[in-house]
Design a protein around this motif. Structure first.
Motif, short mmCIF file in Angstrom:
data_model
loop_
_atom_site.label_atom_id
_atom_site.label_comp_id
_atom_site.label_asym_id
_atom_site.label_seq_id
_atom_site.Cartn_x
_atom_site.Cartn_y
_atom_site.Cartn_z
N GLN A 241 34.54 -1.45 71.53
CA GLN A 241 34.35 -0.32 70.64
C GLN A 241 34.78 -0.66 69.21
OE1 GLN A 241 32.68 2.12 71.91
NE2 GLN A 241 32.91 1.45 74.02
N MET A 242 33.79 -0.79 68.32
CA MET A 242 34.06 -1.26 66.97
C MET A 242 34.91 -0.30 66.15
SD MET A 242 33.04 -4.27 66.77
CE MET A 242 33.36 -4.49 65.02
N GLN A 243 35.01 0.97 66.56
CA GLN A 243 35.88 1.87 65.81
C GLN A 243 37.34 1.42 65.90
OE1 GLN A 243 34.05 2.90 68.43
NE2 GLN A 243 35.17 4.34 69.75
N ASN A 244 37.65 0.62 66.95
CA ASN A 244 39.02 0.13 67.09
C ASN A 244 39.38 -0.88 65.99
OD1 ASN A 244 40.04 1.56 69.38
ND2 ASN A 244 38.62 0.38 70.65
N LEU A 245 38.38 -1.51 65.39
CA LEU A 245 38.66 -2.40 64.27
C LEU A 245 39.20 -1.60 63.09
CD1 LEU A 245 38.62 -5.18 62.99
CD2 LEU A 245 36.21 -4.82 62.41
N ALA A 246 38.56 -0.48 62.79
CA ALA A 246 39.04 0.38 61.71
C ALA A 246 40.40 0.97 62.06
CB ALA A 246 38.03 1.50 61.45
N LEU A 247 40.59 1.36 63.31
CA LEU A 247 41.88 1.91 63.73
C LEU A 247 42.99 0.87 63.65
CD1 LEU A 247 40.79 4.10 66.76
CD2 LEU A 247 41.83 4.92 64.64
N ALA A 248 42.66 -0.38 63.97
CA ALA A 248 43.67 -1.44 63.88
C ALA A 248 44.14 -1.60 62.44
CB ALA A 248 43.09 -2.74 64.41
N LEU A 249 43.21 -1.54 61.49
CA LEU A 249 43.58 -1.65 60.07
C LEU A 249 44.39 -0.43 59.62
CD1 LEU A 249 40.18 -3.00 58.70
CD2 LEU A 249 42.29 -4.31 59.01
N TRP A 250 43.95 0.76 60.05
CA TRP A 250 44.62 1.99 59.65
C TRP A 250 46.03 2.07 60.22
CZ3 TRP A 250 44.10 5.79 56.25
CH2 TRP A 250 44.78 7.00 56.45
N GLY A 255 51.90 5.21 60.62
CA GLY A 255 52.36 5.59 61.95
C GLY A 255 53.14 4.49 62.65
N ASN A 256 53.72 4.86 63.78
CA ASN A 256 54.54 3.90 64.52
C ASN A 256 53.92 3.50 65.86
OD1 ASN A 256 54.90 6.19 66.04
ND2 ASN A 256 57.14 6.26 65.83
N LYS A 257 52.63 3.79 66.04
CA LYS A 257 51.89 3.35 67.21
C LYS A 257 50.65 2.62 66.73
CE LYS A 257 53.65 7.23 69.93
NZ LYS A 257 53.34 8.43 70.76
N LYS A 258 50.44 1.42 67.23
CA LYS A 258 49.44 0.52 66.66
C LYS A 258 48.26 0.28 67.60
CE LYS A 258 52.51 -0.10 63.40
NZ LYS A 258 52.38 0.64 62.12
N VAL A 259 47.11 0.08 67.00
CA VAL A 259 45.94 -0.42 67.72
C VAL A 259 45.81 -1.90 67.44
CG1 VAL A 259 43.42 -0.33 67.94
CG2 VAL A 259 44.73 1.79 67.64
N VAL A 260 45.65 -2.69 68.48
CA VAL A 260 45.44 -4.14 68.36
C VAL A 260 44.06 -4.45 68.89
CG1 VAL A 260 46.23 -6.42 69.09
CG2 VAL A 260 47.91 -4.64 68.56
N PHE A 261 43.24 -5.09 68.06
CA PHE A 261 41.86 -5.41 68.45
C PHE A 261 41.56 -6.83 67.99
CE2 PHE A 261 37.12 -4.14 67.92
CZ PHE A 261 36.85 -4.49 69.24
N PRO A 262 41.75 -7.82 68.87
CA PRO A 262 41.58 -9.23 68.47
C PRO A 262 40.12 -9.64 68.33
CG PRO A 262 42.16 -9.09 70.80
CD PRO A 262 42.17 -7.69 70.27
N ILE A 263 39.59 -9.48 67.14
CA ILE A 263 38.18 -9.80 66.85
C ILE A 263 38.14 -10.84 65.74
CG2 ILE A 263 36.04 -8.89 65.88
CD1 ILE A 263 36.40 -8.10 68.72
N PRO A 264 37.40 -11.94 65.90
CA PRO A 264 36.70 -12.31 67.13
C PRO A 264 37.66 -12.93 68.14
CG PRO A 264 36.38 -14.01 65.48
CD PRO A 264 37.18 -12.92 64.82
N PRO A 265 37.36 -12.86 69.43
CA PRO A 265 38.22 -13.53 70.42
C PRO A 265 38.18 -15.05 70.25
CG PRO A 265 36.19 -12.75 71.43
CD PRO A 265 36.19 -12.22 70.04
N ARG A 266 39.29 -15.70 70.56
CA ARG A 266 39.38 -17.15 70.41
C ARG A 266 39.51 -17.80 71.79
NH1 ARG A 266 43.75 -19.21 67.94
NH2 ARG A 266 42.56 -21.02 67.23
N TYR A 267 38.65 -18.77 72.05
CA TYR A 267 38.67 -19.51 73.31
C TYR A 267 39.11 -20.94 73.01
CZ TYR A 267 35.75 -15.67 75.09
OH TYR A 267 35.26 -14.44 75.46
#
Length: 327
Positions: A241-250, A255-267
């Motif tokens: 869900q790409m909205q999590n990228l914006a939430l991770a930045l915001w 706030g004191n609760k974070k969204v973590v969205f590792p994009i792009p994934p690293r292999y």
């Protein structure tokens, strides 16, 4: 060689088995005789061309990659002159992320890519089902700093990423609550979950329990719904869900609760070697729901698209084929 190819986006029926030229390894590549691979959600998304904007990466108007398949287990058939780690006959496993090509009898991979010698005593089918889900889970779990005394809830704990997440979170020492459907409760308990919630019977967001991290392993939950179940300083670990990228930045600023969205994934090879170490120490195992021969890739794909699989769906390749038949 035989390969599953597609030349347009669409339903599973766009896939077809065809004879194509065998790839030739470059100077720093190995040619792998594929024994097993998987059908995973990356394959599904690329074949569907969804979400639509992803076609600017995967190809527009037609797909850039004609042969899908990222996870691979097999034998080194040949090696380029600059390769030093692998020799002909070595049994290997890994993930050919963003190059694909494993839904075929042969595939080339770079020596420095996410490729390693297959764990001792592990079947090709099991080895093929290790890397994608586990590496994606690692990328999400590491920022949470899991250790003894930390708590994590894993939503979608019975899928490829989820079954990996349960095992890895337990390895890191966390207390693990797994959320899955009724039929998979025993499976996730066997993987080490301390508590299991049947989402068909209970909504974890309303039971009053709070956690240091919530890991959405299937991309079907949301930070908004999960926020009340996080401790102050807690993390919502997202896989989709790409909205999590914006939430991770915001949330990194507010706030004191974070969204973590590792994009792009690293292999990385480092992660493949780490997983091999865990497997050989008896601390990790691949979970396989079903195995299909390469010829039944459409059936395998349809099953993955039901979103009801437990762990991984494997394709077996070159099973019982002679060298002349596989050429």
């Amino acid at each position: 060689m035989r390969a599953v190819v597609f030349d347009r986006y669409g339903l599973p029926e766009v896939l077809r088995l065809a004879e194509v030229p065998r790839p030739v390894p470059k100077e720093n590549e190995v040619l792998i005789k594929v024994r097993a691979t998987t059908v995973n959600r990356t394959d599904i998304g690329i074949r569907q061309g969804e979400p639509f904007f992803s076609r600017f990466i995967s190809g527009f108007p037609r797909p850039r990659w004609k042969i899908l398949g990222t996870e691979v287990a097999g034998e080194v058939e040949a090696a380029g002159p600059a390769v030093t780690e692998f020799t002909t006959g070595d049994e290997v496993f890994g993930v050919n992320a963003w190059r694909f090509g494993a839904h075929a009898e042969f595939v080339c991979m770079r020596e420095g890519a996410a490729l390693a010698h297959k764990p001792a005593g592990m079947s090709f089918e099991e080895a093929a089902a290790v890397c994608d889900g586990a590496i994606l889970a690692l990328g999400c779990l590491r920022p949470a700093g899991l250790r003894k005394g930390k708590t994590i809830l894993i939503y979608g704990a019975s899928g490829s990423i989820g079954t990996a997440g349960v095992q890895l979170a337990k390895y890191f020492g966390a207390d693990v609550t797994a959320v899955c459907n009724t039929k998979n409760m025993d499976t996730v308990r066997a993987l080490g979950a301390d508590q299991v919630i049947d989402y068909t019977q209970e909504d974890f967001t309303t039971n009053g329990q709070i956690y240091d991290a919530i890991f959405d392993a299937v991309g079907k939950h949301s930070f908004g719904r999960s926020k009340g179940s996080l401790n102050p300083g807690g993390m919502y670990l997202a896989t989709d869900q790409m909205q999590n990228l914006a939430l991770a930045l915001w949330t990194s600023r507010i706030g004191n609760k974070k969204v973590v969205f590792p994009i792009p994934p690293r292999y990385t090879k480092k992660d493949v070697l780490f997983l091999k170490q865990l497997i050989e120490a008896g601390k990790y195992r691949a979970v396989i729901d079903r195995c299909y021969p390469l010829e039944q890739v459409i059936d395998a794909t349809r099953y993955v698209e039901t979103e009801q699989k437990t762990g991984n769906v494997v394709l077996t390749v070159n099973s019982g084929r002679t060298e002349s038949e596989a050429t």
